[in-house]
Write a protein that holds these residues in place. Structure first.
Motif, PDB file in Angstrom:
ATOM      1  N   THR A 134       0.848  -1.179   0.000  1.00  0.00           N
ATOM      2  CA  THR A 134       0.000   0.000   0.000  1.00  0.00           C
ATOM      3  C   THR A 134       0.888   1.235   0.000  1.00  0.00           C
ATOM      4  OG1 THR A 134      -1.941   1.026   1.040  1.00  0.00           O
ATOM      5  CG2 THR A 134      -0.220   0.177   2.513  1.00  0.00           C
ATOM      6  N   THR A 138      -2.121   6.615   1.867  1.00  0.00           N
ATOM      7  CA  THR A 138      -3.396   5.979   2.186  1.00  0.00           C
ATOM      8  C   THR A 138      -3.680   6.050   3.689  1.00  0.00           C
ATOM      9  OG1 THR A 138      -2.310   3.818   2.377  1.00  0.00           O
ATOM     10  CG2 THR A 138      -3.273   4.381   0.245  1.00  0.00           C
ATOM     11  N   HIS A 140      -6.168   3.816   6.449  1.00  0.00           N
ATOM     12  CA  HIS A 140      -6.930   2.573   6.515  1.00  0.00           C
ATOM     13  C   HIS A 140      -7.814   2.529   7.758  1.00  0.00           C
ATOM     14  CE1 HIS A 140      -4.464   0.483   3.360  1.00  0.00           C
ATOM     15  NE2 HIS A 140      -3.683   1.513   3.676  1.00  0.00           N
ATOM     16  N   THR A 161      -6.840  -6.616  -5.784  1.00  0.00           N
ATOM     17  CA  THR A 161      -6.541  -5.193  -5.845  1.00  0.00           C
ATOM     18  C   THR A 161      -7.859  -4.452  -5.656  1.00  0.00           C
ATOM     19  OG1 THR A 161      -5.536  -3.435  -7.204  1.00  0.00           O
ATOM     20  CG2 THR A 161      -6.765  -5.142  -8.357  1.00  0.00           C
ATOM     21  N   GLN A 207      -2.269   1.362  -4.864  1.00  0.00           N
ATOM     22  CA  GLN A 207      -2.553   1.755  -3.490  1.00  0.00           C
ATOM     23  C   GLN A 207      -3.050   0.571  -2.660  1.00  0.00           C
ATOM     24  OE1 GLN A 207      -5.495   4.613  -4.441  1.00  0.00           O
ATOM     25  NE2 GLN A 207      -4.043   6.177  -5.117  1.00  0.00           N
ATOM     26  N   TYR A 208      -3.424  -0.521  -3.358  1.00  0.00           N
ATOM     27  CA  TYR A 208      -4.002  -1.662  -2.663  1.00  0.00           C
ATOM     28  C   TYR A 208      -3.727  -2.916  -3.498  1.00  0.00           C
ATOM     29  CZ  TYR A 208      -7.556  -4.067   0.221  1.00  0.00           C
ATOM     30  OH  TYR A 208      -8.213  -4.892   1.082  1.00  0.00           O
ATOM     31  N   VAL A 255     -10.538   2.308   2.872  1.00  0.00           N
ATOM     32  CA  VAL A 255      -9.284   3.013   2.599  1.00  0.00           C
ATOM     33  C   VAL A 255      -9.604   4.325   1.897  1.00  0.00           C
ATOM     34  CG1 VAL A 255      -6.976   2.855   1.582  1.00  0.00           C
ATOM     35  CG2 VAL A 255      -8.195   0.755   2.229  1.00  0.00           C
ATOM     36  N   CYS A 257      -7.574   7.913   0.196  1.00  0.00           N
ATOM     37  CA  CYS A 257      -6.273   8.359  -0.295  1.00  0.00           C
ATOM     38  C   CYS A 257      -6.420   9.699  -0.990  1.00  0.00           C
ATOM     39  CB  CYS A 257      -5.715   7.311  -1.270  1.00  0.00           C
ATOM     40  SG  CYS A 257      -4.161   7.801  -2.049  1.00  0.00           S
TER      41      CYS A 257
END
Length: 386
Positions: A134, A138, A140, A161, A207-208, A255, A257
Motif C-alpha cells: 500500500t 493511504t 486505513h 486489488t 494503493q491496494y 481506505v 487516499c
C-alpha cells in the motif's frame, strides 16, 4: 454535411450506450471489500509501505495500519533515502510499537525504477504468507485488512486489488482524478476480464495490492516489472500471464487516499502513467485517445454548432443530445460508485480535454526520455509503433 454529422452522432451515441451497459454490469461485479464472509483461519500478512519524502503522510498512514484489528500482521516501511522528516517520524513510531519495522532503502541499481526497487526490498524482508503493498498516502480503517483478506480467500484469488476512496480537494484533482476509476468501470467488462488471459483485460491499483506470497514469487515479483512505470498493471498482467487469478474490489469504505495536492502533482503523476500504460506503443495510444476525444467532445460541439446556426439537422440534434445525456449518465454512475461528487459529471468535457492534454504530454516526454517522478528521471522506455 448534415447526414455526415447525423451518422457520426448515431455511432457515438450507440458506443456510449454500450459503455453504460458495461458500467452497470461492473457495478454489480465490483463488490465492496466487506461483502465476503470471514475465513476460518487468518493467515499471517506483511503490510509493506515504500516511503520517499512522505513526511506529510507517513505518520497517519502507519498509525492507521498499526490500528488494524487483524490477529497476525507485521508492518514494514522502507525509507527510500528521504531527505525530509520521513525517517524521524518512522523512528519515533517504531520506538512506540514493536510491530513496526523500518528498513533503510539501498541505493537504486541501474535499470530499476525507484518504487519498484523499494517494494522489492520490502518483499524480501517480509515474513507473511500474504503480502499487502500500500502507499504512504493511504489511510486505513481498522477493518481494512480483515475485509481484504476475507475477499482474497473467498474468491480463491492470487491477487486482490481494490479501489480506495479518492479524496479530491482542488479543481485539478476533481477534474482529473475521477477519470481513471471511470475508465475501469466503463471500458473493462469484469465478467470477461476475469475469464480470459488477454493482458489488455485487467486493472489494478497500486494503493491496494494484496498477493499470496507464493503467487508473488511465482511471477518474479517486482524484479519482473522493474522498468514498467505502471507497476500495478504490469504485476496484474504477470498474474494473468502465469495462469493465476485476480479480482478487483471496492474499498471506498475501508481506505481513503489523497494522491495529489495541487495541479502540478496531478499533471506529473498522470503524465508518468498514461503512455506507459499502453506499453509505449504509439499507434494504439493515439487511436484510443483520438476516439475518446471524438466520443466525448463531438456531441457537445455539434450542439454548440447547431445553436449557433452553423448546422441544421433535427436528427443531429437528437443524436448529439443523446450522446451528451449518455456521457453524463456514464460519469454519474462512476462518480456514485467511487464516491466522487455527482455534479462533476456535468464537467466531463473539461475532464476530457485535460486528460487528452496529459496524454499528449505523456507521450511527448516519454519519446524524449524526459519523464520524471519524485525527483528521479525515469528509465528511458523503448518506444514502439504497435
Amino acid at each position: 454535411m448534415g447526414s455526415f454529422w447525423a451518422y457520426h452522432q448515431f455511432i457515438i451515441a450507440a458506443f456510449a450506450a454500450c459503455l453504460v451497459l458495461i458500467a452497470l454490469s461492473n457495478w454489480r461485479l465490483l463488490r465492496r471489500a466487506g461483502d465476503w464472509a470471514p475465513p476460518t483461519a487468518w493467515p499471517r500478512v506483511s503490510v509493506l509501505v515504500p516511503a520517499r519524502n512522505e513526511d506529510i503522510n507517513i505518520g497517519d498512514c502507519v498509525r492507521s495500519l498499526l490500528a488494524q484489528d487483524y490477529p497476525d500482521c507485521e508492518v514494514i516501511v522502507l525509507d527510500d533515502q528521504s531527505c525530509d522528516r520521513t525517517g524521524e517520524i518512522l523512528a519515533e513510531l517504531a520506538s512506540q510499537d514493536r510491530r513496526l519495522r523500518v528498513i533503510p532503502g539501498l541505493a537504486l541499481p541501474e535499470g530499476w525504477l525507484g518504487k519498484h526497487w523499494a517494494c522489492q526490498q520490502l518483499a524480501e524482508s517480509a515474513t507473511g504468507d500474504l503480502l499487502f503493498f500500500t502507499d504512504a498516502d493511504t489511510r486505513h480503517e481498522p477493518q481494512s485488512l480483515r475485509h481484504g483478506i476475507a475477499a482474497l480467500m473467498a474468491e480463491q484469488a492470487d491477487l486482490l486489488t481494490a479501489c480506495p476512496r479518492q479524496e479530491v480537494v482542488t479543481w485539478a484533482e476533481k477534474l482529473v482524478v475521477p477519470f481513471f476509476p471511470w475508465s475501469i468501470l466503463s471500458f473493462l467488462p469484469l465478467a470477461l476480464a476475469y475469464r480470459v488471459r488477454t493482458h489488455a483485460f485487467c486493472a489494478a491499483n497500486g494503493q491496494y495490492m494484496l498477493f499470496r506470497r507464493a503467487a508473488y514469487d511465482q511471477i518474479g515479483g517486482y524484479a519482473a516489472v522493474r522498468t514498467d512505470a505502471v507497476d500495478d498493471i504490469a504485476l496484474a498482467r504477470q498474474i494473468k500471464a502465469h495462469g493465476l487469478s485476480w479480482r478487483l474490489a471496492l474499498a471506498t469504505q475501508d481506505v481513503r487516499c489523497r494522491m495529489y495536492r495541487n495541479s502540478a502533482q496531478v499533471f506529473e503523476g498522470f503524465t508518468k502513467n498514461l503512455f506507459a500504460g499502453f506499453g509505449y506503443r504509439m499507434l494504439p495510444f493515439v487511436l484510443v485517445w483520438l476516439w475518446i476525444g471524438i466520443v466525448f467532445l463531438q456531441p457537445p460541439i455539434v450542439l454548440v454548432l447547431i445553436a449557433a446556426g452553423l448546422l441544421h439537422s433535427t436528427y443531429s440534434v437528437v443524436m448529439a443530445a443523446a450522446g451528451v445525456f449518455l456521457a453524463v449518465l456514464l460519469w454519474g454512475i462512476s462518480n456514485a460508485r467511487f464516491g466522487f461528487p455527482l455534479y462533476l459529471a456535468l464537467f466531463y468535457p473539461v475532464t476530457t480535454v485535460l486528460v487528452l492534454f496529459i496524454a499528449a504530454r505523456s507521450m511527448a516526454l516519454a519519446v524524449r526520455g524526459r519523464s520524471t517522478w519524485k525527483g528521479r528521471t525515469m528509465v528511458r522506455a523503448r518506444i514502439r509503433w504497435w
